[in-house]
Design a protein around this motif. Structure first.
Motif, PDB file in Angstrom:
ATOM      1  N   ASP A 172      75.397  49.751  34.818  1.00  0.00           N
ATOM      2  CA  ASP A 172      76.540  49.153  35.258  1.00  0.00           C
ATOM      3  C   ASP A 172      77.567  49.300  34.277  1.00  0.00           C
ATOM      4  O   ASP A 172      78.836  49.629  34.857  1.00  0.00           O
ATOM      5  CB  ASP A 172      76.414  47.745  35.701  1.00  0.00           C
ATOM      6  CG  ASP A 172      75.448  47.722  37.102  1.00  0.00           C
ATOM      7  OD1 ASP A 172      75.942  48.183  38.102  1.00  0.00           O
ATOM      8  OD2 ASP A 172      74.285  47.185  37.018  1.00  0.00           O
ATOM      9  N   ASP A 175      78.836  52.840  34.099  1.00  0.00           N
ATOM     10  CA  ASP A 175      79.732  53.177  35.109  1.00  0.00           C
ATOM     11  C   ASP A 175      80.993  52.648  34.832  1.00  0.00           C
ATOM     12  O   ASP A 175      82.037  53.418  35.361  1.00  0.00           O
ATOM     13  CB  ASP A 175      78.846  52.424  36.433  1.00  0.00           C
ATOM     14  CG  ASP A 175      79.640  53.094  37.451  1.00  0.00           C
ATOM     15  OD1 ASP A 175      78.638  54.068  38.151  1.00  0.00           O
ATOM     16  OD2 ASP A 175      80.658  52.787  38.182  1.00  0.00           O
ATOM     17  N   ARG A 176      81.390  51.534  34.366  1.00  0.00           N
ATOM     18  CA  ARG A 176      82.653  50.875  34.349  1.00  0.00           C
ATOM     19  C   ARG A 176      83.346  51.779  33.179  1.00  0.00           C
ATOM     20  O   ARG A 176      84.624  52.031  33.161  1.00  0.00           O
ATOM     21  CB  ARG A 176      82.706  49.493  33.797  1.00  0.00           C
ATOM     22  CG  ARG A 176      82.041  48.642  34.910  1.00  0.00           C
ATOM     23  CD  ARG A 176      82.592  47.130  34.581  1.00  0.00           C
ATOM     24  NE  ARG A 176      81.457  47.013  33.458  1.00  0.00           N
ATOM     25  CZ  ARG A 176      80.313  46.052  33.774  1.00  0.00           C
ATOM     26  NH1 ARG A 176      80.018  46.142  34.934  1.00  0.00           N
ATOM     27  NH2 ARG A 176      79.618  45.767  32.933  1.00  0.00           N
ATOM     28  N   LEU A 178      82.891  54.967  32.162  1.00  0.00           N
ATOM     29  CA  LEU A 178      83.188  56.236  32.803  1.00  0.00           C
ATOM     30  C   LEU A 178      84.378  56.169  34.004  1.00  0.00           C
ATOM     31  O   LEU A 178      85.049  56.945  33.969  1.00  0.00           O
ATOM     32  CB  LEU A 178      81.864  56.967  33.454  1.00  0.00           C
ATOM     33  CG  LEU A 178      81.025  57.437  32.140  1.00  0.00           C
ATOM     34  CD1 LEU A 178      79.644  58.020  32.813  1.00  0.00           C
ATOM     35  CD2 LEU A 178      81.788  58.416  31.144  1.00  0.00           C
ATOM     36  N   GLN A 179      84.503  55.107  34.615  1.00  0.00           N
ATOM     37  CA  GLN A 179      85.600  54.719  35.449  1.00  0.00           C
ATOM     38  C   GLN A 179      86.995  54.953  34.910  1.00  0.00           C
ATOM     39  O   GLN A 179      87.826  55.492  35.053  1.00  0.00           O
ATOM     40  CB  GLN A 179      85.622  53.639  36.240  1.00  0.00           C
ATOM     41  CG  GLN A 179      84.411  53.805  37.364  1.00  0.00           C
ATOM     42  CD  GLN A 179      84.566  52.252  37.812  1.00  0.00           C
ATOM     43  OE1 GLN A 179      85.332  51.295  38.538  1.00  0.00           O
ATOM     44  NE2 GLN A 179      83.104  51.665  37.914  1.00  0.00           N
ATOM     45  N   GLY A 180      87.070  54.176  33.547  1.00  0.00           N
ATOM     46  CA  GLY A 180      88.204  54.242  32.696  1.00  0.00           C
ATOM     47  C   GLY A 180      88.422  55.461  31.936  1.00  0.00           C
ATOM     48  O   GLY A 180      89.319  55.975  31.933  1.00  0.00           O
ATOM     49  N   LYS A 183      87.745  58.792  34.966  1.00  0.00           N
ATOM     50  CA  LYS A 183      88.276  58.297  36.179  1.00  0.00           C
ATOM     51  C   LYS A 183      87.119  58.870  37.544  1.00  0.00           C
ATOM     52  O   LYS A 183      87.317  59.203  38.429  1.00  0.00           O
ATOM     53  CB  LYS A 183      89.626  59.243  36.530  1.00  0.00           C
ATOM     54  CG  LYS A 183      90.768  59.198  35.623  1.00  0.00           C
ATOM     55  CD  LYS A 183      91.184  57.509  35.434  1.00  0.00           C
ATOM     56  CE  LYS A 183      92.202  57.355  34.582  1.00  0.00           C
ATOM     57  NZ  LYS A 183      92.490  56.120  33.971  1.00  0.00           N
ATOM     58  N   LEU A 184      85.779  58.669  36.907  1.00  0.00           N
ATOM     59  CA  LEU A 184      84.593  58.748  37.814  1.00  0.00           C
ATOM     60  C   LEU A 184      84.645  57.806  38.938  1.00  0.00           C
ATOM     61  O   LEU A 184      84.795  56.385  38.610  1.00  0.00           O
ATOM     62  CB  LEU A 184      83.322  58.638  36.868  1.00  0.00           C
ATOM     63  CG  LEU A 184      82.149  59.581  37.425  1.00  0.00           C
ATOM     64  CD1 LEU A 184      82.632  61.025  37.689  1.00  0.00           C
ATOM     65  CD2 LEU A 184      81.075  59.091  36.524  1.00  0.00           C
ATOM     66  N   PRO A 185      84.751  57.935  40.024  1.00  0.00           N
ATOM     67  CA  PRO A 185      84.653  56.855  41.226  1.00  0.00           C
ATOM     68  C   PRO A 185      83.646  55.801  40.849  1.00  0.00           C
ATOM     69  O   PRO A 185      82.369  56.180  40.275  1.00  0.00           O
ATOM     70  CB  PRO A 185      84.152  57.705  42.418  1.00  0.00           C
ATOM     71  CG  PRO A 185      84.504  59.294  42.005  1.00  0.00           C
ATOM     72  CD  PRO A 185      84.254  59.442  40.658  1.00  0.00           C
ATOM     73  N   ALA A 186      83.902  54.720  41.170  1.00  0.00           N
ATOM     74  CA  ALA A 186      83.146  53.305  41.141  1.00  0.00           C
ATOM     75  C   ALA A 186      81.673  53.849  41.778  1.00  0.00           C
ATOM     76  O   ALA A 186      81.468  54.345  42.872  1.00  0.00           O
ATOM     77  CB  ALA A 186      83.722  52.301  41.621  1.00  0.00           C
ATOM     78  N   LYS A 190      76.412  55.237  38.226  1.00  0.00           N
ATOM     79  CA  LYS A 190      75.084  54.616  38.480  1.00  0.00           C
ATOM     80  C   LYS A 190      74.116  55.275  39.493  1.00  0.00           C
ATOM     81  O   LYS A 190      73.044  55.257  39.377  1.00  0.00           O
ATOM     82  CB  LYS A 190      75.465  53.059  39.063  1.00  0.00           C
ATOM     83  CG  LYS A 190      74.388  52.328  39.224  1.00  0.00           C
ATOM     84  CD  LYS A 190      74.650  50.609  39.539  1.00  0.00           C
ATOM     85  CE  LYS A 190      73.616  50.053  39.655  1.00  0.00           C
ATOM     86  NZ  LYS A 190      73.739  48.553  40.107  1.00  0.00           N
TER      87      LYS A 190
END
Length: 240
Positions: A172, A175-176, A178-180, A183-186, A190
């Motif tokens: 988790d 995931d956060r 890599l989102q930042g 820009k990997l989708p939420a 994971k």
């Protein structure tokens, strides 16, 4: 740098002073996707088209598997050159019958259409060819750096291992991050790490079994005629 064992061996034959010091990612990540329900296996691609990055280690594994199944990519199957993002586009536009891709684009592509199916992944293909598991990616380091920093090399490998363990234990949080960062989708990271559709497992070549499995990948390339020049020894693999 990270790269495929076959690519590192090819680089070394071409004069690049590089050695593999650790295995990084197993064969799971590479997959072939198709939408047509009639395409159930690699053999069903004969006379059809596939989008794939022909310069990648993943494509080399796919080509070896194709030969194992009596299929020549580029002859029996038309190959459209495309990196993973373009593979996704080509599939969405129905310009190709199948696409070869890897993570994280694999997860994002599979989300595009419920009709998409993975007809083969690298781990399945490699086990079918060799009866064993294999390594898709390894960590390569310049020989001169190793010679000057022998005491520091285990620390480099340990840093990669710590990162791999963090990905498994904290999906988790990763995931956060890599989102930042990219820009990997939420949820995409994971999904792929817990499925698992990619397996990070750092194994130093100080371990004899790691050297053996890395060398098995190179041997498969030799037997398939992947290298123009003869592979005379196992010097591409670092032995501490």
């Amino acid at each position: 740098m990270g790269g495929g064992p076959l690519v590192f061996q090819k680089m070394r034959l071409e004069g690049v002073p590089i050695k593999m010091v650790a295995a990084m990612v197993d064969m799971t990540s590479m997959s072939v996707i198709a939408k047509n329900p009639a395409i159930k296996s690699i053999a069903d691609l004969k006379g059809k088209t596939i989008a794939a990055d022909m310069a990648s280690s993943e494509y080399t594994v796919l080509s070896l598997y194709g030969k194992h199944k009596g299929l020549s990519f580029g002859t029996d199957v038309t190959v459209v050159q495309a990196g993973p993002p373009l593979v996704r586009t080509q599939l969405a536009a129905d310009r190709v019958d199948a696409g070869m891709t890897w993570e994280p684009t694999l997860t994002m592509t599979m989300r595009d259409n419920p009709a998409y199916r993975v007809i083969v992944n690298g781990k399945q293909a490699w086990r079918e060819m060799t009866g064993k598991d294999g390594w898709l990616l390894a960590l390569g380091v310049r020989e001169d750096w190793i010679a000057k920093n022998a005491a520091g090399l285990p620390k480099v490998i340990a840093a990669f291992d710590e990162a791999a363990r963090f990905m498994k234990s904290s999906p988790d949080e990763c995931d956060r991050i890599l989102q930042g960062a990219i820009k990997l989708p939420a949820g995409a990271f994971k999904d792929m790490i817990t499925a698992p559709r990619v397996v990070y497992d750092i194994r130093s070549t100080a371990d004899a079994s790691t050297r053996e499995t890395l060398w098995e990948v190179v041997k498969q390339g030799v037997s398939a005629g992947f290298f123009k020049d003869p592979v005379k020894d196992q010097s591409v693999i670092h032995v501490p």
